[in-house]
Design a protein around this motif. Structure first.
Motif, PDB file in Angstrom:
ATOM      1  N   SER A   1      48.002  45.707  38.603  1.00  0.00           N
ATOM      2  CA  SER A   1      49.130  45.564  37.687  1.00  0.00           C
ATOM      3  C   SER A   1      49.288  46.833  36.859  1.00  0.00           C
TER       4      SER A   1
ATOM      5  N   SER B   1      47.079  44.133  32.058  1.00  0.00           N
ATOM      6  CA  SER B   1      46.783  42.708  32.024  1.00  0.00           C
ATOM      7  C   SER B   1      46.499  42.303  30.583  1.00  0.00           C
TER       8      SER B   1
ATOM      9  N   HIS C   1      36.103  43.529  39.460  1.00  0.00           N
ATOM     10  CA  HIS C   1      37.390  43.904  40.036  1.00  0.00           C
ATOM     11  C   HIS C   1      38.183  44.720  39.021  1.00  0.00           C
ATOM     12  N   THR C   2      39.251  45.341  39.495  1.00  0.00           N
ATOM     13  CA  THR C   2      40.305  45.849  38.626  1.00  0.00           C
ATOM     14  C   THR C   2      41.562  45.054  38.944  1.00  0.00           C
ATOM     15  N   ASP C   3      42.525  45.070  38.039  1.00  0.00           N
ATOM     16  CA  ASP C   3      43.723  44.241  38.209  1.00  0.00           C
ATOM     17  C   ASP C   3      44.851  45.040  38.856  1.00  0.00           C
TER      18      ASP C   3
ATOM     19  N   TRP D   1      51.008  35.021  35.776  1.00  0.00           N
ATOM     20  CA  TRP D   1      50.089  34.675  34.704  1.00  0.00           C
ATOM     21  C   TRP D   1      49.385  33.376  35.043  1.00  0.00           C
TER      22      TRP D   1
ATOM     23  N   TYR E   1      37.597  35.075  43.931  1.00  0.00           N
ATOM     24  CA  TYR E   1      37.835  35.128  42.502  1.00  0.00           C
ATOM     25  C   TYR E   1      38.070  33.743  41.894  1.00  0.00           C
TER      26      TYR E   1
ATOM     27  N   TYR F   1      40.354  49.621  28.417  1.00  0.00           N
ATOM     28  CA  TYR F   1      40.527  48.315  27.776  1.00  0.00           C
ATOM     29  C   TYR F   1      40.630  48.491  26.270  1.00  0.00           C
TER      30      TYR F   1
ATOM     31  N   GLY G   1      45.761  48.306  34.411  1.00  0.00           N
ATOM     32  CA  GLY G   1      45.737  47.901  35.808  1.00  0.00           C
ATOM     33  C   GLY G   1      45.766  49.099  36.746  1.00  0.00           C
TER      34      GLY G   1
END
Length: 283
Positions: free
Chosen positions: A197, A200, A193-195, A159, A89, A19, A259
């Motif tokens: 993608s 993000s 969680h992880t995304d 989004w 979520y 991040y 992601g």
């Protein structure tokens, strides 16, 4: 100057474990209020929403698409209420979801479509694209590699404009995967969680830039030394680490997450998807 901002962001993505913070003040011109306009418009829309039934939603008498939770969430476009029926979520957040370039029109709010469109173009065309180009430079890939190999990202993105509903919380809760430590003392609004993608982009609706993450936290794993010619080599201890609040949030800073797709493509050796969650910060 702009290139350097993105390159630093990508450097931080790598050293922070997935991040980074990206300042938006240098990317938004004085005449471009895309972020503020979208948030202000969304707040008005949330205030006007009325759920007529389980399958009908209106804003000032005009019907808007209500998301069917039984359908594939990857293609959602519409509104969903805060409910466990819309997935774990979304138990504590309502929101508008936009998929694959689709937009929503609210007849009672003539600015909603144009403001959200402008916001999407800024977040995608300026922020996300800038980060992806910098990642390509870091990996020594051709420019626009991700677009060419995976398809245009503007038509393959999702989004959200989400609003948390803290008043409806139950007692302090834990993610399903305890022992990831240390999850018992706060109410979890958005489970760990992880995304799914490449990256993000998260922008939190607060004025300018404020300290803290407004409940947004990342799980930073502890590092254990391993036998290696390189004394600095280490590997994460599974389930060992601590939850850390994001250091800053607001309309003038974007929080970038790696992601799981990008993590997979780089085998987690350069960029790793970082676990994150949102807790009630009682502020």
């Amino acid at each position: 100057m702009i290139v350097q901002i993105f390159d630093k962001c990508v450097h931080d993505l790598e050293i922070n474990g997935g991040y980074a913070l990206l300042p938006l003040s240098e990317l938004l011109s004085s005449s471009n209020n895309a972020v503020s306009n979208a948030f202000d418009t969304a707040r008005c829309a949330f205030d006007e929403i009325k759920l007529e039934s389980d399958d009908e939603c209106t804003v000032d008498g005009s019907s808007i698409p209500l998301i069917d939770p039984s359908t594939d969430s990857g293609g959602w476009t519409g509104y969903h209420k805060a409910s466990h029926l819309n997935g774990r979520y979304n138990q504590h957040r309502q929101g508008f979801v936009f998929s694959n370039g689709e937009l929503l029109k609210l007849h009672s709010n003539i600015d909603f479509e144009s403001d959200t469109k402008q916001f999407f173009h800024f977040v995608h065309d300026v922020v996300a694209s800038g980060v992806l180009r910098a990642i390509e430079r870091r990996l020594e890939l051709p420019e626009s590699y991700f677009d060419k190999e995976l398809g245009p990202t503007d038509n393959a993105s999702q989004w959200h404009l989400k609003q948390y509903q803290v008043d409806e919380l139950d007692e302090p809760s834990s993610d399903e995967t305890t022992p990831l430590s240390q999850q018992h003392d706060q109410k979890v609004l958005l489970p760990m969680h992880t995304d799914p993608s490449l990256i993000s982009v998260v922008i939190i609706d607060s004025p300018r830039v404020l300290e803290g993450g407004k409940g947004l936290e990342v799980f930073q794993t502890n590092c254990a030394k391993v036998t290696s010619p390189n004394e600095n080599d280490c590997k994460p201890k599974k389930n060992s680490g601590t939850w850390k609040a994001i250091t800053h949030h607001g309309r003038d800073v974007a929080i970038i997450f790696v992601g799981s797709v990008l993590s997979y493509l780089t085998k987690g050796q350069v960029f790793s998807a970082i676990k994150h969650r949102v807790v009630d910060d009682c502020k």
